[in-house]
Write a protein that holds these residues in place. Structure first.
Motif, PDB file in Angstrom:
ATOM      1  N   TYR A  12     -50.702  15.494  83.865  1.00 56.68           N
ATOM      2  CA  TYR A  12     -49.537  15.593  83.998  1.00 56.68           C
ATOM      3  C   TYR A  12     -49.020  16.881  82.978  1.00 56.68           C
ATOM      4  O   TYR A  12     -49.859  17.010  81.957  1.00 56.68           O
ATOM      5  CB  TYR A  12     -48.726  14.306  83.172  1.00 56.68           C
ATOM      6  CG  TYR A  12     -48.764  13.095  84.131  1.00 56.68           C
ATOM      7  CD1 TYR A  12     -47.826  12.996  85.093  1.00 56.68           C
ATOM      8  CD2 TYR A  12     -49.698  11.983  84.188  1.00 56.68           C
ATOM      9  CE1 TYR A  12     -47.804  11.969  86.080  1.00 56.68           C
ATOM     10  CE2 TYR A  12     -49.451  10.929  85.176  1.00 56.68           C
ATOM     11  CZ  TYR A  12     -48.377  10.877  85.970  1.00 56.68           C
ATOM     12  OH  TYR A  12     -48.696   9.902  86.946  1.00 56.68           O
ATOM     13  N   SER A  13     -47.851  17.599  83.228  1.00 60.13           N
ATOM     14  CA  SER A  13     -47.494  18.533  82.300  1.00 60.13           C
ATOM     15  C   SER A  13     -48.718  19.439  81.956  1.00 60.13           C
ATOM     16  O   SER A  13     -48.753  19.796  80.606  1.00 60.13           O
ATOM     17  CB  SER A  13     -46.521  17.999  81.209  1.00 60.13           C
ATOM     18  OG  SER A  13     -45.810  17.376  81.773  1.00 60.13           O
ATOM     19  N   LYS A  15     -50.639  22.758  80.791  1.00 63.21           N
ATOM     20  CA  LYS A  15     -50.676  23.971  79.870  1.00 63.21           C
ATOM     21  C   LYS A  15     -49.156  23.715  79.380  1.00 63.21           C
ATOM     22  O   LYS A  15     -48.639  24.682  79.011  1.00 63.21           O
ATOM     23  CB  LYS A  15     -50.562  25.118  81.091  1.00 63.21           C
ATOM     24  CG  LYS A  15     -51.785  25.340  81.425  1.00 63.21           C
ATOM     25  CD  LYS A  15     -51.649  26.602  82.492  1.00 63.21           C
ATOM     26  CE  LYS A  15     -53.162  26.644  83.325  1.00 63.21           C
ATOM     27  NZ  LYS A  15     -53.106  27.915  84.177  1.00 63.21           N
ATOM     28  N   THR A  16     -48.975  22.727  78.883  1.00 61.19           N
ATOM     29  CA  THR A  16     -47.692  22.242  78.037  1.00 61.19           C
ATOM     30  C   THR A  16     -48.073  21.509  76.850  1.00 61.19           C
ATOM     31  O   THR A  16     -49.314  20.965  76.753  1.00 61.19           O
ATOM     32  CB  THR A  16     -46.621  21.678  78.771  1.00 61.19           C
ATOM     33  OG1 THR A  16     -46.816  20.419  78.683  1.00 61.19           O
ATOM     34  CG2 THR A  16     -46.277  22.255  79.928  1.00 61.19           C
ATOM     35  N   PRO A  17     -47.391  21.437  75.723  1.00 62.51           N
ATOM     36  CA  PRO A  17     -47.748  20.714  74.697  1.00 62.51           C
ATOM     37  C   PRO A  17     -48.027  18.868  75.047  1.00 62.51           C
ATOM     38  O   PRO A  17     -48.320  18.341  74.408  1.00 62.51           O
ATOM     39  CB  PRO A  17     -46.772  20.791  73.661  1.00 62.51           C
ATOM     40  CG  PRO A  17     -45.998  22.298  73.807  1.00 62.51           C
ATOM     41  CD  PRO A  17     -46.114  22.094  75.487  1.00 62.51           C
ATOM     42  N   TYR A  18     -47.326  18.633  76.142  1.00 60.86           N
ATOM     43  CA  TYR A  18     -47.144  17.336  76.529  1.00 60.86           C
ATOM     44  C   TYR A  18     -48.282  17.394  77.644  1.00 60.86           C
ATOM     45  O   TYR A  18     -48.438  15.972  78.571  1.00 60.86           O
ATOM     46  CB  TYR A  18     -45.876  17.082  77.298  1.00 60.86           C
ATOM     47  CG  TYR A  18     -44.636  17.231  76.353  1.00 60.86           C
ATOM     48  CD1 TYR A  18     -44.557  16.447  75.173  1.00 60.86           C
ATOM     49  CD2 TYR A  18     -43.990  18.370  76.522  1.00 60.86           C
ATOM     50  CE1 TYR A  18     -43.369  16.753  74.422  1.00 60.86           C
ATOM     51  CE2 TYR A  18     -42.932  19.003  75.721  1.00 60.86           C
ATOM     52  CZ  TYR A  18     -42.791  17.851  74.587  1.00 60.86           C
ATOM     53  OH  TYR A  18     -41.598  18.287  73.932  1.00 60.86           O
ATOM     54  N   GLN A  19     -49.496  18.006  77.881  1.00 54.76           N
ATOM     55  CA  GLN A  19     -50.358  17.861  78.799  1.00 54.76           C
ATOM     56  C   GLN A  19     -50.991  16.471  78.629  1.00 54.76           C
ATOM     57  O   GLN A  19     -51.654  16.187  77.570  1.00 54.76           O
ATOM     58  CB  GLN A  19     -51.260  19.043  78.854  1.00 54.76           C
ATOM     59  CG  GLN A  19     -52.739  18.762  79.446  1.00 54.76           C
ATOM     60  CD  GLN A  19     -53.646  20.233  79.606  1.00 54.76           C
ATOM     61  OE1 GLN A  19     -52.882  21.238  79.715  1.00 54.76           O
ATOM     62  NE2 GLN A  19     -54.838  19.760  79.447  1.00 54.76           N
ATOM     63  N   TYR A  20     -51.367  15.598  79.571  1.00 53.69           N
ATOM     64  CA  TYR A  20     -51.902  14.586  79.532  1.00 53.69           C
ATOM     65  C   TYR A  20     -52.921  14.180  80.731  1.00 53.69           C
ATOM     66  O   TYR A  20     -52.367  14.271  81.832  1.00 53.69           O
ATOM     67  CB  TYR A  20     -51.014  13.368  79.415  1.00 53.69           C
ATOM     68  CG  TYR A  20     -51.462  11.930  79.654  1.00 53.69           C
ATOM     69  CD1 TYR A  20     -52.252  11.398  78.452  1.00 53.69           C
ATOM     70  CD2 TYR A  20     -51.170  11.419  80.862  1.00 53.69           C
ATOM     71  CE1 TYR A  20     -52.794  10.137  78.561  1.00 53.69           C
ATOM     72  CE2 TYR A  20     -51.719  10.007  80.911  1.00 53.69           C
ATOM     73  CZ  TYR A  20     -52.648   9.343  79.873  1.00 53.69           C
ATOM     74  OH  TYR A  20     -53.089   7.827  79.844  1.00 53.69           O
ATOM     75  N   SER A  60     -54.803  17.368  90.674  1.00 55.10           N
ATOM     76  CA  SER A  60     -55.006  18.763  89.953  1.00 55.10           C
ATOM     77  C   SER A  60     -56.364  19.448  90.352  1.00 55.10           C
ATOM     78  O   SER A  60     -56.326  20.655  90.431  1.00 55.10           O
ATOM     79  CB  SER A  60     -54.905  18.473  88.671  1.00 55.10           C
ATOM     80  OG  SER A  60     -53.769  17.858  87.997  1.00 55.10           O
TER      81      SER A  60
END
Length: 304
Positions: A12-13, A15-20, A60
């Protein structure tokens, strides 16, 4: 045809700070024409997994094979996605929140009509599936917003069934229902599998339900497949259940206590309380007979 996951991961998300990381290298086969339960602790990836089956989420990495269709990683547009979603019905937790039409009939008709079914045929489907989920035909003219929570749940499921797909995926379908409502829905799902030959994929935290109705169990843990097998084999493995943090069925909680007291439970295959009582009685009777036979044998040896 079975549903197959091949080395599927999902982030999820990215390449962002919220990647999970929600799924990690999932390779598993969901058998056809079975009731399959997917279990695991909160956050293990259960809901993410099932949303890949009808293309709501795209891997992914890796591939998902659904009937004759292939869902590949990073594909923005899936070929024949409409047909996949017609064949694979996904019922979210609290699906009644998705009801929006003026009448139950229109709500159940909505899916078939949008997939090209003529309105007269869609009305016939609405009648058929409203009755199949245990509601009378007079519900067709009622507003879905005037129904109880359990009745709304049935209407939402009828709308998915009206698409006449071959697979029904249910995410926590009995959440929020009373015990009678739970039993009725479980009976419906088993009937859809046995009588209608539909594949049922069930995500649930209720292990009593899993033990009662599942033919196969897939266990997720920390975003990975931990194991797969029949429910008796899964729940007999106390170490496995402890590792996942899953609360075992009440029957097996009792069986674990018996094991701790040194009682041999290796031959127990119960799926219900009544079956457990019968099997325990049979084991105790056999143990008593064996003890009596041994005593008689020792007596004969002493006298000779």
């Amino acid at each position: 045809m079975p549903i197959k996951f091949k080395e599927v991961s999902y982030i999820y998300s990215p390449k962002t700070p919220y990647q999970y990381q929600a799924l990690t290298n999932i390779t598993v086969e969901i058998p056809d024409n079975k009731v399959v339960a997917i279990i695991g602790e909160t956050g293990s990836g259960k809901s993410t997994l099932i949303q890949h089956i009808n293309g709501l989420l795209i891997p992914s990495s890796g591939e998902v094979f659904v009937n004759d269709f292939l869902i590949k990683a990073r594909k923005k547009k899936i070929k024949n996605i409409k047909e996949i979603r017609k064949q694979i019905g996904l019922v979210f937790q609290f699906p009644e929140y998705q009801l929006f039409e003026e009448t139950v009939e229109k709500d159940v008709m909505f899916g078939p009509v949008n997939f090209g079914t003529k309105k007269d045929q869609a009305r016939a489907l609405a009648r058929k599936y409203v009755k199949m989920v245990g509601l009378d035909e007079d519900y067709l003219t009622r507003s879905p917003f005037d129904l109880s929570g359990g009745q709304k749940r049935r209407v939402a499921i009828a709308g998915i069934l009206a698409l006449q797909g071959n697979t029904l995926i249910l995410d926590e379908p009995t959440a929020g229902l009373d015990p009678d409502g739970e039993k009725e829905l479980l009976k419906l799902f088993v009937n859809l599998n046995k009588a209608e030959k539909k594949s049922i994929v069930l995500v649930t935290h209720n292990m009593n339900h899993v033990l009662e109705v599942a033919d196969e169990v897939i266990v997720l843990h920390n975003t990975k497949i931990l194991t797969q097998g029949d429910p008796i084999t899964i729940f007999k493995n106390q170490g496995l259940i402890a590792r996942t943090g899953i609360e075992p069925p009440k029957i097996y909680d009792f069986i674990y206590h018996l094991q701790a007291e040194g009682f041999d439970t290796s031959k127990i295959t119960a799926r219900s309380t009544n079956q457990l009582i019968d099997q325990l009685a049979e084991i105790l009777n056999k143990n008593q007979k064996d003890k009596e036979n041994q005593t008689e044998k020792e007596k004969e040896e002493y006298e000779s």
